[in-house]
Design an enzyme around this catalytic site. Structure first.
Site, PDB file in Angstrom:
ATOM      1  N   ARG A 176      89.090  94.262  34.745  1.00  0.00           N
ATOM      2  CA  ARG A 176      87.795  94.845  34.352  1.00  0.00           C
ATOM      3  C   ARG A 176      87.953  95.772  33.137  1.00  0.00           C
ATOM      4  NH1 ARG A 176      84.596  95.936  40.060  1.00  0.00           N
ATOM      5  NH2 ARG A 176      84.867  93.842  40.890  1.00  0.00           N
ATOM      6  N   ASP A 203      71.451 104.993  42.699  1.00  0.00           N
ATOM      7  CA  ASP A 203      72.771 104.385  42.513  1.00  0.00           C
ATOM      8  C   ASP A 203      73.451 105.115  41.358  1.00  0.00           C
ATOM      9  OD1 ASP A 203      74.032 101.485  43.545  1.00  0.00           O
ATOM     10  OD2 ASP A 203      74.888 102.224  41.668  1.00  0.00           O
TER      11      ASP A 203
HETATM   12  C1  LIG Z   1      78.298  96.982  47.570  1.00  0.00           C
HETATM   13  S1  LIG Z   1      76.934  97.843  46.852  1.00  0.00           S
HETATM   14  C2  LIG Z   1      75.938  98.149  48.299  1.00  0.00           C
HETATM   15  C3  LIG Z   1      74.483  97.883  48.060  1.00  0.00           C
HETATM   16  C4  LIG Z   1      73.571  98.005  49.282  1.00  0.00           C
HETATM   17  N1  LIG Z   1      73.601  99.331  49.831  1.00  0.00           N
HETATM   18  C5  LIG Z   1      73.938  96.983  50.327  1.00  0.00           C
HETATM   19  O1  LIG Z   1      74.491  97.320  51.374  1.00  0.00           O
HETATM   20  O2  LIG Z   1      73.654  95.801  50.109  1.00  0.00           O
HETATM   21  C6  LIG Z   1      77.676  99.446  46.527  1.00  0.00           C
HETATM   22  C7  LIG Z   1      76.907 100.272  45.509  1.00  0.00           C
HETATM   23  O3  LIG Z   1      77.429 101.609  45.547  1.00  0.00           O
HETATM   24  C8  LIG Z   1      77.331 102.156  44.265  1.00  0.00           C
HETATM   25  N2  LIG Z   1      78.219 103.342  44.159  1.00  0.00           N
HETATM   26  C9  LIG Z   1      79.581 103.378  44.078  1.00  0.00           C
HETATM   27  N3  LIG Z   1      80.007 104.644  43.970  1.00  0.00           N
HETATM   28  C10 LIG Z   1      78.906 105.436  43.997  1.00  0.00           C
HETATM   29  C11 LIG Z   1      78.698 106.850  43.924  1.00  0.00           C
HETATM   30  N4  LIG Z   1      79.718 107.706  43.781  1.00  0.00           N
HETATM   31  N5  LIG Z   1      77.429 107.301  43.973  1.00  0.00           N
HETATM   32  C12 LIG Z   1      76.380 106.456  44.108  1.00  0.00           C
HETATM   33  N6  LIG Z   1      76.508 105.118  44.164  1.00  0.00           N
HETATM   34  C13 LIG Z   1      77.768 104.606  44.122  1.00  0.00           C
HETATM   35  C14 LIG Z   1      77.736 100.993  43.340  1.00  0.00           C
HETATM   36  O4  LIG Z   1      77.287 101.171  42.016  1.00  0.00           O
HETATM   37  C15 LIG Z   1      77.087  99.804  44.070  1.00  0.00           C
HETATM   38  O5  LIG Z   1      75.843  99.457  43.505  1.00  0.00           O
END
Ligand SMILES: C[S@@+](CC[C@H](N)C(=O)[O-])C[C@H]1O[C@@H](n2cnc3c(N)ncnc32)[C@H](O)[C@@H]1O
Length: 285
Positions: free
Chosen positions: A39, A153
């Site tokens: 990445r 997010d």
């Molecule tokens: C796998 S997705 C989950 C989406 C949804 N909640 C679901 O369960 O389908 C994880 C998300 O967490 C966000 N994320 C990661 N670290 C974060 C942080 N420190 N604060 C807020 N969001 C974060 C990522 O950008 C990503 O969009």
């Protein structure tokens, strides 16, 4: 140096672990090294850096950080999500949480129900919530049920996609047909195979950037329900404790927290009681 042939040095791996772990909470364990290298190479190419080392230097400097931060965060986060992902939570919401909160605290009836989708990714989760709550509202005898969904997010790129609310037709396959008819619009040009979330549903969700590591989440009202699914898995146990404590501090007593199915709160010290697998309720402290 040929970027394709280059590998991430130990020093740069540690620097990126510290930077990403410190700012976003994401635990880049040794097992993530190959993924991270791939990445970062993509980002290095995009900014025209001569090598991975040069890219890592660039993002350590304030001017590089300011220019590249959003893209770097987007590159190191995993955004997998779906409409109606882990559907048991949406059944629990409609069948238990909504009626219970209306009865005990007038949520939705005497005042709007406040719901937060923390780590909402590209919007499928909060739009699913908006569909389910709209259905609950339509089934209420007096039709004056009100709710507000805040979706956040860390990645600004996923929030842009979420605000647009346009998805490939294949992405909405998990949405029951009846709800698709009510809340999703087919694009005029059928060859594009796209659907758009209806304006009515889009207006029910507010998207904003929020890093769960922040000291202040800026909520004016206490929350009734928090969906915090499939994000804690990226954090170390101590960070999970701190972040979840912060999240729960915004939850009303009696409010609900939904976690992803692979996320366990065992061993964490939080004022929560489990009501069913991965569904918790805030208790009095
Ligand atoms: C796998 S997705 C989950 C989406 C949804 N909640 C679901 O369960 O389908 C994880 C998300 O967490 C966000 N994320 C990661 N670290 C974060 C942080 N420190 N604060 C807020 N969001 C974060 C990522 O950008 C990503 O969009």
């Amino acid at each position: 140096m040929n970027l394709d042939a280059e590998t991430l040095s130990d020093r740069d791996f540690r620097r990126m672990q510290d930077l990403i772990g410190g700012e976003c909470g994401i635990d880049l364990a040794a097992s993530k090294r190959v993924m991270l290298e791939a990445r970062l190479k993509r980002r290095a190419r995009a900014v025209g850096a001569a090598s991975l080392a040069a890219y890592c230097d660039f993002v350590q400097r304030p001017e590089g950080r300011a220019r590249e931060w959003d893209s770097l965060v987007d590159a190191v986060t995993t955004h997998k999500t779906d409409f109606f992902r882990e559907p048991a939570h949406f059944d629990y919401l409609a069948d238990h949480a909504v009626p219970m909160l209306a009865d005990t605290s007038g949520a939705g009836t005497r005042r709007p129900l406040q719901l937060w989708s923390a780590a909402s990714s590209t919007g499928e989760e909060p739009y699913t919530l908006a569909m389910v709550l709209s259905e609950c509202a339509a089934a209420m005898p007096r039709h004056d049920y009100r709710f507000h969904i805040e979706a956040t997010d860390i990645s600004t790129a996923v929030l842009e996609t979420a605000r647009r609310g346009v998805y490939p037709e294949t992405a909405v396959e998990p949405v029951p047909l009846e709800l698709r008819r009510r809340y999703l619009l087919r694009s005029k040009d059928r060859t594009k195979h796209l659907v758009r979330v209806s304006p009515q549903l889009r207006h029910q969700v507010t998207f904003r950037p929020l890093n769960l590591m922040d000291q202040d989440y800026h909520f004016d009202e206490p929350l009734d329900i928090v969906f915090c699914r499939n994000v804690m898995i990226y954090f170390t146990r101590p960070k999970q404790q701190t972040i979840l404590q912060h999240i729960v501090s915004h939850l009303r007593v009696g409010g609900y927290l939904m976690m992803g199915h692979s996320e366990s709160l065992n061993g964490l010290d939080l004022p929560l009681e489990q009501v069913t697998p991965t569904v918790y309720r805030r208790r009095d402290v």
